[in-house]
Design a protein around this motif. Structure first.
Motif, short mmCIF file in Angstrom:
data_model
loop_
_atom_site.label_atom_id
_atom_site.label_comp_id
_atom_site.label_asym_id
_atom_site.label_seq_id
_atom_site.Cartn_x
_atom_site.Cartn_y
_atom_site.Cartn_z
N ARG A 237 0.88 -1.02 0.11
CA ARG A 237 0.01 -0.02 0.01
C ARG A 237 0.68 1.17 0.32
O ARG A 237 2.03 1.41 0.53
CB ARG A 237 -1.18 -0.12 1.22
N PRO A 238 0.50 2.71 -0.90
CA PRO A 238 0.91 3.81 -1.01
C PRO A 238 1.20 4.51 0.73
O PRO A 238 0.44 4.72 0.77
CB PRO A 238 0.06 4.33 -1.36
N VAL A 239 2.07 5.17 0.79
CA VAL A 239 2.41 5.75 1.91
C VAL A 239 3.53 7.08 2.02
O VAL A 239 3.53 7.07 1.37
CB VAL A 239 3.40 4.51 3.11
N LEU A 240 2.62 7.90 3.31
CA LEU A 240 3.82 8.99 3.30
C LEU A 240 3.77 8.94 5.02
O LEU A 240 2.40 9.30 5.35
CB LEU A 240 2.96 9.98 3.36
N ALA A 241 5.11 8.89 5.00
CA ALA A 241 5.99 9.42 6.01
C ALA A 241 6.28 10.45 7.01
O ALA A 241 7.48 11.31 5.65
CB ALA A 241 6.83 7.78 6.35
N VAL A 242 5.97 10.93 7.61
CA VAL A 242 6.37 12.00 8.19
C VAL A 242 6.95 11.97 9.41
O VAL A 242 6.75 11.26 10.26
CB VAL A 242 5.38 13.29 8.46
N LEU A 243 7.81 11.86 9.51
CA LEU A 243 9.81 11.34 10.72
C LEU A 243 10.33 12.05 10.79
O LEU A 243 11.38 12.74 9.86
CB LEU A 243 10.19 9.95 10.03
N PRO A 244 10.42 12.84 12.33
CA PRO A 244 11.12 14.07 12.47
C PRO A 244 12.83 13.03 12.16
O PRO A 244 13.31 12.32 11.98
CB PRO A 244 11.66 14.32 14.11
N VAL B 233 -1.08 7.63 5.93
CA VAL B 233 -0.74 9.01 6.47
C VAL B 233 0.74 8.49 8.26
O VAL B 233 -0.68 8.12 9.08
CB VAL B 233 -0.91 10.64 6.10
N PHE B 234 1.72 8.21 7.89
CA PHE B 234 2.01 8.44 9.47
C PHE B 234 3.11 9.88 9.56
O PHE B 234 3.63 10.52 9.49
CB PHE B 234 2.85 7.24 9.42
N VAL B 235 2.31 9.54 11.06
CA VAL B 235 2.73 11.46 11.66
C VAL B 235 3.65 11.01 13.16
O VAL B 235 2.22 10.34 13.80
CB VAL B 235 1.50 12.36 11.25
N THR B 236 4.73 10.53 13.56
CA THR B 236 5.43 10.11 14.53
C THR B 236 5.04 11.11 15.59
O THR B 236 6.02 10.69 16.25
CB THR B 236 6.74 9.22 14.76
N GLY B 237 5.71 12.98 15.43
CA GLY B 237 5.66 13.25 16.25
C GLY B 237 6.38 14.13 15.92
O GLY B 237 7.64 13.63 15.41
N PHE B 238 6.81 15.94 16.26
CA PHE B 238 7.53 16.69 16.06
C PHE B 238 8.23 17.17 16.82
O PHE B 238 9.52 17.33 16.62
CB PHE B 238 6.54 18.07 15.57
N ASP B 239 8.17 16.10 17.96
CA ASP B 239 9.21 17.17 19.27
C ASP B 239 10.86 16.97 19.64
O ASP B 239 10.92 15.06 19.35
CB ASP B 239 7.87 16.91 21.21
N ARG B 240 11.25 17.29 19.83
CA ARG B 240 12.60 17.33 20.17
C ARG B 240 13.22 17.15 21.30
O ARG B 240 13.47 18.58 21.74
CB ARG B 240 13.63 17.77 18.77
N PRO B 241 13.10 16.78 22.29
CA PRO B 241 12.90 16.91 24.08
C PRO B 241 14.08 17.59 24.39
O PRO B 241 14.77 18.26 24.75
CB PRO B 241 12.67 15.50 24.52
N ASN B 242 15.33 16.74 23.38
CA ASN B 242 16.41 17.37 23.54
C ASN B 242 16.92 18.05 23.07
O ASN B 242 18.26 19.10 23.34
CB ASN B 242 17.88 16.11 22.90
N LEU B 243 16.73 19.33 21.93
CA LEU B 243 16.44 20.60 21.81
C LEU B 243 16.40 21.54 22.96
O LEU B 243 14.87 21.57 23.30
CB LEU B 243 16.05 20.34 20.11
N LYS B 244 16.79 22.85 23.45
CA LYS B 244 16.70 23.69 23.59
C LYS B 244 15.94 24.80 23.13
O LYS B 244 17.00 25.54 22.23
CB LYS B 244 17.77 24.24 25.18
N PHE B 245 14.82 24.97 23.03
CA PHE B 245 14.61 26.52 21.91
C PHE B 245 14.67 28.07 22.55
O PHE B 245 13.91 27.95 23.01
CB PHE B 245 13.81 26.28 20.92
#
Length: 418
Positions: free
Chosen positions: A33-40, A196-208
């Motif tokens: 099956r076709p896939v769109l994966a949004v992975l950080p 569509v897979f979206v695993t999350g955008f958070d990068r906890p190790n980064l201080k903004f």
């Protein structure tokens, strides 16, 4: 057909377990099956298309926008005893022809190509004879008209897919895309029924951190001095600013190299390689320095200018801390940044609807730098992800924390008359 993907992961990559999201994406691809994966960034998206391809019959075409990215991925596969090749403008006619011939003879399992290559008549003739079963589109945000790095050449992909003797399995991958961009990617690639897979955008190790600056050189110097033994990237809005900041940083006694599209290909490649090899700790660049840069130990990213949109900022700041270790991202801004970005948008080669859309994105970016709420929450909400009100690891949250304890201490001092 049953595939033992855990055994394959161990055999080809030496890993005992998948990272979050990888297993689900791989199973969907293997189900046909076709896939769109949004992975950080740092989530291991290459494994998501390489591993199923290794278990499938036939040739896999990987569409990638950058010469350096193609070369690196092909060489990484070869080091794992998986034969892969790439086609780009760096090859002469003999090298190009030999790769096509060897691929038809079954020598290569993976063939990396630029989107422009799909419209090439010689490549089209080759594709009719090759047993292409799987097409993976990397950096898929480039296909979207609303994406931060739109590439018109990506629009050749659907026509290429339809021209093949049998329609292949298709999967698209990107590190960042809003819901609007995700819909546009699926529409333009002709995979509107894709999972569509979206695993999350958070990068906890980064201080903004965001700072309204009245003296960017002073603030930049202070930040760099606090990280003088670490590896970092400085992003600037224009080539001229890259030149000025590179000279300024070198004048402080550091060794910094420059990177922008106005340099010759040799200098760009050499400077990038010196940075990746650790021969130079600081690189000053425009957004031309981004996709495909896989250096795990970047400890800081400094934005000398405000980017035009949050997707660009997320991608560029995300070059830090790919090894999962704590890293810092500082964005300096002033009124001039808004003026420069507005000028760049209005004077680009775009139609009126695209200009209006980019101005809307710029407004959201401007809202981010002016926000008094949690920066992480603002960014995650932009990408359609819920977040708690206080991350405890951004300049706004830290300021509230400091203000709270400062007020509490003042109150105690008043109470005891000190």
């Amino acid at each position: 057909m049953h595939y033992d993907i855990h055994a394959a992961l161990k055999e080809y990559y030496g890993y005992d377990a998948f990272r979050p999201g990888q297993e689900e994406v791989i199973n969907e691809i293997l189900a046909g099956r076709p896939v769109l994966a949004v992975l950080p960034t740092g989530a291991g998206k290459s494994v998501c298309f390489q591993l199923p391809a290794l278990l499938m019959d036939g040739l896999t075409i990987v569409v990638s926008p950058l010469i350096s990215l193609m070369k690196d991925q092909a060489e990484n596969l070869s080091r794992r005893n998986i034969l892969a090749a790439f086609l780009n403008s760096s090859l002469n006619n003999n090298e190009y022809g030999k790769i096509l011939y060897d691929t038809l003879q079954g020598k290569y399992k993976f063939l990396y190509v630029s989107p422009e290559r799909l419209s090439n008549e010689k490549f089209r003739q080759f594709a009719q004879k090759a047993n292409i079963k799987f097409v993976a589109v990397d950096e898929a945000h480039c296909v979207s008209q609303w994406g931060r790095s739109f590439r018109e050449e990506y629009h050749a992909i659907p026509e290429f897919l339809k021209s093949l003797p049998s329609y292949p399995q298709v999967a698209a991958f990107t590190a960042s895309a809003t819901e609007e961009v995700r819909r546009d990617i699926c529409y333009r690639l002709g995979i509107i029924d894709a999972k569509v897979f979206v695993t999350g955008f958070d990068r906890p190790n980064l201080k903004f951190m965001v700072k309204a600056s009245v003296d960017k050189d002073r603030d930049a110097a202070k930040f760099i001095a606090a990280h003088k033994h670490d590896c970092g990237i400085i992003y600037c809005a224009t080539r001229r600013k890259v030149e000025a900041v590179t000279e300024f940083v070198n004048g402080l006694g550091y060794k910094a190299l420059r990177y922008h599209a106005g340099l010759g290909p040799y200098e760009r490649k050499e400077n990038q390689q010196k940075f990746l090899d650790g021969k130079c700790n600081i690189i000053v660049a425009t957004n031309a320095f981004g996709m495909g840069i896989d250096k795990p130990d970047v400890r800081w990213v400094l934005h000398y200018n405000m980017p035009k949109d949050l997707e660009s900022y997320y991608q560029e700041a995300g070059r830090a801390g790919r090894d999962g270790k704590a890293s810092e991202c500082l964005l300096l801004f002033d009124k001039e940044d808004l003026r420069i970005n507005t000028y760049l948008i209005e004077h680009g080669d775009r139609d009126s609807s695209t200009i209006a859309h980019e101005k809307k994105l710029l407004e959201q970016m401007h809202g981010f730098v002016r926000s008094k709420t949690c920066l992480r929450k603002y960014m995650l909400n932009y990408f359609g992800e819920k977040a708690k009100d206080n991350c405890g690891n951004c300049s706004n949250c830290n300021m509230k924390k400091t203000s709270f304890f400062g007020s509490l201490l003042a109150g105690i001092e008043r109470l005891f008359g000190e």
